[in-house]
Structure formats: structure tokens, C-alpha cells
Design a protein around this motif. Sequence first.
Motif, PDB file in Angstrom:
ATOM      1  N   VAL A  28       4.340   3.725  11.149  1.00 48.74           N
ATOM      2  CA  VAL A  28       3.135   3.134  11.720  1.00 48.74           C
ATOM      3  C   VAL A  28       1.941   3.777  11.047  1.00 48.74           C
ATOM      4  N   MET A  29       0.863   3.021  10.957  1.00 47.12           N
ATOM      5  CA  MET A  29      -0.292   3.456  10.170  1.00 47.12           C
ATOM      6  C   MET A  29      -0.858   4.784  10.646  1.00 47.12           C
ATOM      7  N   ARG A  30      -0.870   5.018  11.952  1.00 46.46           N
ATOM      8  CA  ARG A  30      -1.525   6.212  12.465  1.00 46.46           C
ATOM      9  C   ARG A  30      -0.808   7.490  12.053  1.00 46.46           C
ATOM     10  N   ASN A  31       0.423   7.381  11.560  1.00 39.95           N
ATOM     11  CA  ASN A  31       1.173   8.560  11.135  1.00 39.95           C
ATOM     12  C   ASN A  31       0.880   8.960   9.699  1.00 39.95           C
ATOM     13  N   PHE A  32       0.060   8.191   9.008  1.00 38.63           N
ATOM     14  CA  PHE A  32      -0.234   8.471   7.611  1.00 38.63           C
ATOM     15  C   PHE A  32      -1.737   8.619   7.415  1.00 38.63           C
ATOM     16  N   GLY A  33      -2.146   9.614   6.624  1.00 39.58           N
ATOM     17  CA  GLY A  33      -3.561   9.914   6.519  1.00 39.58           C
ATOM     18  C   GLY A  33      -4.218   9.520   5.214  1.00 39.58           C
ATOM     19  N   SER A  34      -3.424   9.309   4.165  1.00 38.15           N
ATOM     20  CA  SER A  34      -3.992   8.949   2.866  1.00 38.15           C
ATOM     21  C   SER A  34      -3.430   7.602   2.440  1.00 38.15           C
ATOM     22  N   TRP A  35      -4.286   6.804   1.805  1.00 38.92           N
ATOM     23  CA  TRP A  35      -3.905   5.439   1.453  1.00 38.92           C
ATOM     24  C   TRP A  35      -4.380   5.090   0.051  1.00 38.92           C
ATOM     25  N   GLY A  36      -3.569   4.269  -0.616  1.00 45.99           N
ATOM     26  CA  GLY A  36      -3.992   3.710  -1.887  1.00 45.99           C
ATOM     27  C   GLY A  36      -4.734   2.403  -1.674  1.00 45.99           C
ATOM     28  N   GLN A  37      -5.129   1.785  -2.793  1.00 45.23           N
ATOM     29  CA  GLN A  37      -5.906   0.551  -2.728  1.00 45.23           C
ATOM     30  C   GLN A  37      -5.033  -0.692  -2.624  1.00 45.23           C
ATOM     31  N   GLY A  38      -3.764  -0.557  -2.921  1.00 46.43           N
ATOM     32  CA  GLY A  38      -2.849  -1.682  -2.786  1.00 46.43           C
ATOM     33  C   GLY A  38      -2.577  -2.411  -4.084  1.00 46.43           C
ATOM     34  N   THR A  39      -1.414  -3.035  -4.135  1.00 44.51           N
ATOM     35  CA  THR A  39      -1.032  -3.865  -5.279  1.00 44.51           C
ATOM     36  C   THR A  39      -0.376  -5.132  -4.739  1.00 44.51           C
ATOM     37  N   GLN A  40      -0.743  -6.257  -5.332  1.00 43.53           N
ATOM     38  CA  GLN A  40      -0.272  -7.552  -4.828  1.00 43.53           C
ATOM     39  C   GLN A  40       1.124  -7.843  -5.333  1.00 43.53           C
ATOM     40  N   VAL A  41       1.987  -8.254  -4.416  1.00 44.28           N
ATOM     41  CA  VAL A  41       3.319  -8.755  -4.752  1.00 44.28           C
ATOM     42  C   VAL A  41       3.413 -10.181  -4.234  1.00 44.28           C
ATOM     43  N   THR A  42       3.706 -11.108  -5.131  1.00 44.66           N
ATOM     44  CA  THR A  42       3.841 -12.511  -4.761  1.00 44.66           C
ATOM     45  C   THR A  42       5.221 -12.997  -5.160  1.00 44.66           C
ATOM     46  N   VAL A  43       5.946 -13.523  -4.189  1.00 41.66           N
ATOM     47  CA  VAL A  43       7.290 -14.048  -4.442  1.00 41.66           C
ATOM     48  C   VAL A  43       7.229 -15.561  -4.249  1.00 41.66           C
ATOM     49  N   TYR A  65       0.827  -1.190   0.000  1.00 41.44           N
ATOM     50  CA  TYR A  65       0.000   0.000   0.000  1.00 41.44           C
ATOM     51  C   TYR A  65       0.868   1.250   0.000  1.00 41.44           C
ATOM     52  N   CYS A  66       0.465   2.196  -0.798  1.00 43.37           N
ATOM     53  CA  CYS A  66       1.086   3.516  -0.775  1.00 43.37           C
ATOM     54  C   CYS A  66       0.374   4.368   0.273  1.00 43.37           C
ATOM     55  N   ALA A  67       1.137   5.200   0.959  1.00 48.85           N
ATOM     56  CA  ALA A  67       0.571   6.059   2.004  1.00 48.85           C
ATOM     57  C   ALA A  67       1.214   7.436   1.917  1.00 48.85           C
ATOM     58  N   ALA A  68       0.494   8.423   2.401  1.00 47.63           N
ATOM     59  CA  ALA A  68       1.008   9.788   2.329  1.00 47.63           C
ATOM     60  C   ALA A  68       0.476  10.630   3.484  1.00 47.63           C
ATOM     61  N   VAL A  69       1.214  11.697   3.794  1.00 47.45           N
ATOM     62  CA  VAL A  69       0.819  12.606   4.863  1.00 47.45           C
ATOM     63  C   VAL A  69       1.596  13.903   4.694  1.00 47.45           C
ATOM     64  N   ARG A  70       1.102  14.952   5.321  1.00 47.35           N
ATOM     65  CA  ARG A  70       1.863  16.202   5.345  1.00 47.35           C
ATOM     66  C   ARG A  70       2.223  16.495   6.795  1.00 47.35           C
ATOM     67  N   ILE A  71       3.521  16.540   7.063  1.00 46.36           N
ATOM     68  CA  ILE A  71       3.988  16.873   8.396  1.00 46.36           C
ATOM     69  C   ILE A  71       5.216  17.769   8.274  1.00 46.36           C
ATOM     70  N   VAL A  72       5.595  18.361   9.374  1.00 48.48           N
ATOM     71  CA  VAL A  72       6.822  19.156   9.413  1.00 48.48           C
ATOM     72  C   VAL A  72       7.962  18.231   9.806  1.00 48.48           C
ATOM     73  N   GLY A  73       9.040  18.252   9.039  1.00 52.02           N
ATOM     74  CA  GLY A  73      10.183  17.459   9.428  1.00 52.02           C
ATOM     75  C   GLY A  73      10.436  16.259   8.541  1.00 52.02           C
ATOM     76  N   LEU A  74      11.103  15.282   9.117  1.00 49.24           N
ATOM     77  CA  LEU A  74      11.560  14.116   8.379  1.00 49.24           C
ATOM     78  C   LEU A  74      10.479  13.038   8.339  1.00 49.24           C
ATOM     79  N   CYS A  75      10.792  11.916   7.695  1.00 56.81           N
ATOM     80  CA  CYS A  75       9.864  10.796   7.671  1.00 56.81           C
ATOM     81  C   CYS A  75       9.512  10.375   9.090  1.00 56.81           C
ATOM     82  N   PRO A  76       8.248  10.166   9.346  1.00 64.65           N
ATOM     83  CA  PRO A  76       7.835   9.738  10.679  1.00 64.65           C
ATOM     84  C   PRO A  76       8.063   8.239  10.862  1.00 64.65           C
ATOM     85  N   ARG A  77       7.830   7.773  12.058  1.00 58.66           N
ATOM     86  CA  ARG A  77       7.881   6.332  12.291  1.00 58.66           C
ATOM     87  C   ARG A  77       6.878   5.645  11.373  1.00 58.66           C
TER      88      ARG A  77
END
Length: 125
Positions: free
Chosen positions: A108-123, A94-106
Motif C-alpha cells: 500500500v502506498m502509505r508504506n513507501f516513502g520514495s517514489w519515481g516518476q513512472g513509466t508507461q506500459v501499454t498492452v 512506479y518504483c517505490a522505496a522505503v527503509r524498514i526493519v523486516g520483510l516487504c511490507p503490505r
Amino acid sequence: QVQLVESGGGLVRPGGSLRLSCAASGSISNINIMGWFRQAPGKEREGVSCSSSGGSTRYADSVKGRFTISRDNAKNTVYLQMNSLKPEDTAVYYCAAVRIVGLCPRLVMRNFGSWGQGTQVTVSS
């Protein structure tokens, strides 16, 4: 509102490579951090990597040295180059995005507010 659309997933053999893409549209000014999470069957969604518009990055320990995140700010797109793939990398990414001040946050899901629908990766062989 921000829309995130992932692409690039698929089936790959162990040791192979894939590159995921995530294109952002809509209220682009509302985001400066873009990242990737993944969720394997029966497991919680976990953070993989993120990238800030200023160039900071963060990786989960499980993918360090194998995955590389990059972004094209002009195209509002973030990429995840995945090398030396393992069966345990199998998941919906899943792709995720957010707007915050500073560097990449930890990663964890709660730090990101927008989400894509996902793409399957199978190895798998």
C-alpha cells in the motif's frame, strides 16, 4: 533524499514481455525495500511487487506467476520482469522505496516513502 528513475516501459502485444528497471541514487542507506506500483487510467494506484535487500519478495495476486521482481544491490537497481502481459496490465508503473526493519511490507502506498516518476506500459494488439 532518494531518487528513483524507472525505465523499460513501452508498447507490447498481449502475451508479450517487458522488463522494467528502477535505479536508486542519493541517500541509498535510507532504503532497503524497493518495489513497484501501477496506476491505470481512472483507477487508484495499486501495489504490484516488492523486494527486500535480504531477499524477501511479495506479489499482488493479479501478477503472481507472471511477474518476477529481482534486484542488484551492487547497482542499487530493482527489476520487474513481466511475462504473459494482458491488456489489464496497462498502466503507469512506479518504483517505490522505503527503509524498514523486516520483510516487504503490505503493498500500500502509505508504506513507501520514495517514489519515481513512472513509466508507461501499454498492452495492446
